[in-house]
Design an enzyme around this catalytic site. Structure first.
Site, PDB file in Angstrom:
ATOM      1  N   CYS A  18       0.826  -1.209   0.000  1.00  0.00           N
ATOM      2  CA  CYS A  18       0.000   0.000   0.000  1.00  0.00           C
ATOM      3  C   CYS A  18       0.865   1.267   0.000  1.00  0.00           C
ATOM      4  O   CYS A  18       1.532   1.546  -0.983  1.00  0.00           O
ATOM      5  CB  CYS A  18      -0.991  -0.043   1.163  1.00  0.00           C
ATOM      6  SG  CYS A  18      -2.410   1.062   0.949  1.00  0.00           S
ATOM      7  N   GLU A  70      -2.795  -9.283   3.550  1.00  0.00           N
ATOM      8  CA  GLU A  70      -3.163  -9.805   4.873  1.00  0.00           C
ATOM      9  C   GLU A  70      -4.674  -9.898   5.029  1.00  0.00           C
ATOM     10  O   GLU A  70      -5.163 -10.566   5.941  1.00  0.00           O
ATOM     11  CB  GLU A  70      -2.573  -8.927   5.972  1.00  0.00           C
ATOM     12  CG  GLU A  70      -3.366  -7.691   6.331  1.00  0.00           C
ATOM     13  CD  GLU A  70      -3.280  -6.577   5.292  1.00  0.00           C
ATOM     14  OE1 GLU A  70      -3.991  -5.570   5.425  1.00  0.00           O
ATOM     15  OE2 GLU A  70      -2.484  -6.714   4.339  1.00  0.00           O
ATOM     16  N   HIS A 117      -3.962  -5.298  -0.105  1.00  0.00           N
ATOM     17  CA  HIS A 117      -3.651  -5.820   1.227  1.00  0.00           C
ATOM     18  C   HIS A 117      -3.714  -7.343   1.251  1.00  0.00           C
ATOM     19  O   HIS A 117      -4.778  -7.920   1.434  1.00  0.00           O
ATOM     20  CB  HIS A 117      -4.629  -5.246   2.258  1.00  0.00           C
ATOM     21  CG  HIS A 117      -4.345  -3.829   2.614  1.00  0.00           C
ATOM     22  ND1 HIS A 117      -3.590  -3.470   3.709  1.00  0.00           N
ATOM     23  CD2 HIS A 117      -4.670  -2.670   1.999  1.00  0.00           C
ATOM     24  CE1 HIS A 117      -3.476  -2.154   3.769  1.00  0.00           C
ATOM     25  NE2 HIS A 117      -4.128  -1.643   2.728  1.00  0.00           N
TER      26      HIS A 117
END
Length: 382
Positions: free
Chosen positions: A266, A352, A350
């Site tokens: 990001c 995660e 992202h």
């Protein structure tokens, strides 16, 4: 929780009245919309939302309450929260409190009962707008003036307000309740210095899970101080604001590139792209949601991703040696880069996935494999 009236005003002049479902007060910033159906707690605690007011496009929020273990940081970072309807009764065995109570406890001004479809359409058609959400001021003229005076994220280094103050070790992995839990890495463990530009906890947990011993450092950490921790690799986290304004990190990364393998996510991806010679720009309304399709140019695989960014890398600015690895299938924007000269790669989204799909979690293993391969090459060269 006041339960009284609340208002949202845009710098364009639009003013809507609703009901307060959070803390009393008045907050402003860039207005963005998030298309995720769930994950409001993770969104509200994501430091990348500092400076932004979040509209949730899904009509009802709060139906499963708030579970403390889902928090992505210790605080609430969204400037204000805008929704169509707040669920009156949360139902979830993991819930520790209701969303309205959590918003009030964390000082988040929130408004329900407004036409979120209309607000979203305005942002999509006009682009990024400043706004203000208030439970204190019902005067339309005053509110619009305040919206026009609200600070935008352009040109602002917001990492200073969200980063840690001192380096610290992070050793916590995934909770047992984490969906689709895979076995933790049993390979060699590597030391990674993680630059905290507003890091989400699940990123740090993912690094631990994949075989990294993590030391988190403040956003302004110099290259010499980072290398002084004797890392095997460098990680660059997510975060809020304009990447071009994060001058200390750009200066540090300029010295770190080529010395250690680097992975950026990001804001970290954007900062890394600037260091490698590319440019970034503010998007009309950004990408915020848990349902963005991205194609991996290296494998041809399409992944559904979680995203939260208002800035992007300009593909026309890429220098030789920096190639696009991932592309957004909605609008063609750059979603991933790698260097062909040094062990460096990054993604805009992202992996995660908190909230969001787990399609891209394999990128943490890719990082681990890159570190292993780099170490093997270094040892062989000695």
């Amino acid at each position: 929780m006041s339960g009284g009236k609340a208002w949202i005003a845009l710098e364009s002049g639009l003013v809507l009245e609703g009901r307060s479902v959070g803390a009393r007060g008045e907050k402003g910033g860039d207005l963005v919309f998030n298309t995720a159906m769930t994950g409001y707690h993770e969104i509200l605690t994501d430091p990348s939302y500092a400076g932004q007011v979040v509209i949730m496009t899904y009509p009802q929020m709060g139906n499963y309450g708030v579970a403390d273990e889902d928090a992505e940081s210790a605080a609430a970072w969204a400037e204000a929260f805008v929704l169509r309807e707040m669920s009156a009764i949360p139902s979830n065995r993991r819930s520790t409190r209701s969303l309205p109570q959590w918003l009030a406890d964390h000082g988040v001004v929130a408004i329900e009962g407004v036409d979120t479809r209309k607000l979203t359409r305005v942002v999509r058609e006009v682009g990024s707008l400043r706004c203000v959400v208030s439970t204190l001021d019902g005067d339309p003229v005053s509110l619009v003036a305040k919206a026009k005076a609200a600070p935008a994220t352009d040109g602002r280094d917001l990492t200073l307000g969200v980063t840690c103050r001192e380096p610290y070790r992070w050793s916590e992995g995934y909770e047992r309740s984490y969906p689709g839990l895979s076995a933790a890495s049993e390979g060699p463990r590597y030391r990674v210095v993680a630059y905290d530009f507003g890091a989400k906890r699940n990123i740090l947990k993912s690094l631990v899970h994949e075989g990294f011993d993590v030391t988190v450092v403040p956003a302004g950490t110099s290259a010499d101080d980072a290398l002084g921790l004797d890392p095997d690799a460098i990680f660059l986290s997510n975060g809020p604001g304009d990447p071009a304004a994060v001058k200390p990190a750009i200066a540090a990364l300029d010295k770190l590139v080529g010395q250690k393998p680097i992975f950026g996510i990001c804001l970290g991806h954007q900062i890394l792209s600037i260091v490698l010679g590319a440019r970034t720009h503010k998007m009309p309304f950004g990408h915020h949601g848990a349902n963005h399709p991205v194609r991996d140019q290296l494998t041809g695989r399409v992944e559904i991703t979680s995203q939260n960014h208002s800035f992007a890398v300009d593909p026309r600015s890429l220098p030789p040696g920096l190639e696009i690895t991932h592309v957004n299938l909605n609008d063609g924007t750059v979603e991933g880069l790698r260097s062909t000269k040094v062990p460096v790669f990054s993604v805009q989204y992202h992996p995660e996935a908190a909230p969001g799909p787990l399609d891209s979690a394999h990128l943490f293993k890719r990082f681990h494999d890159l570190v292993a391969a780099t170490r093997k090459t270094t040892i062989a060269a000695r």
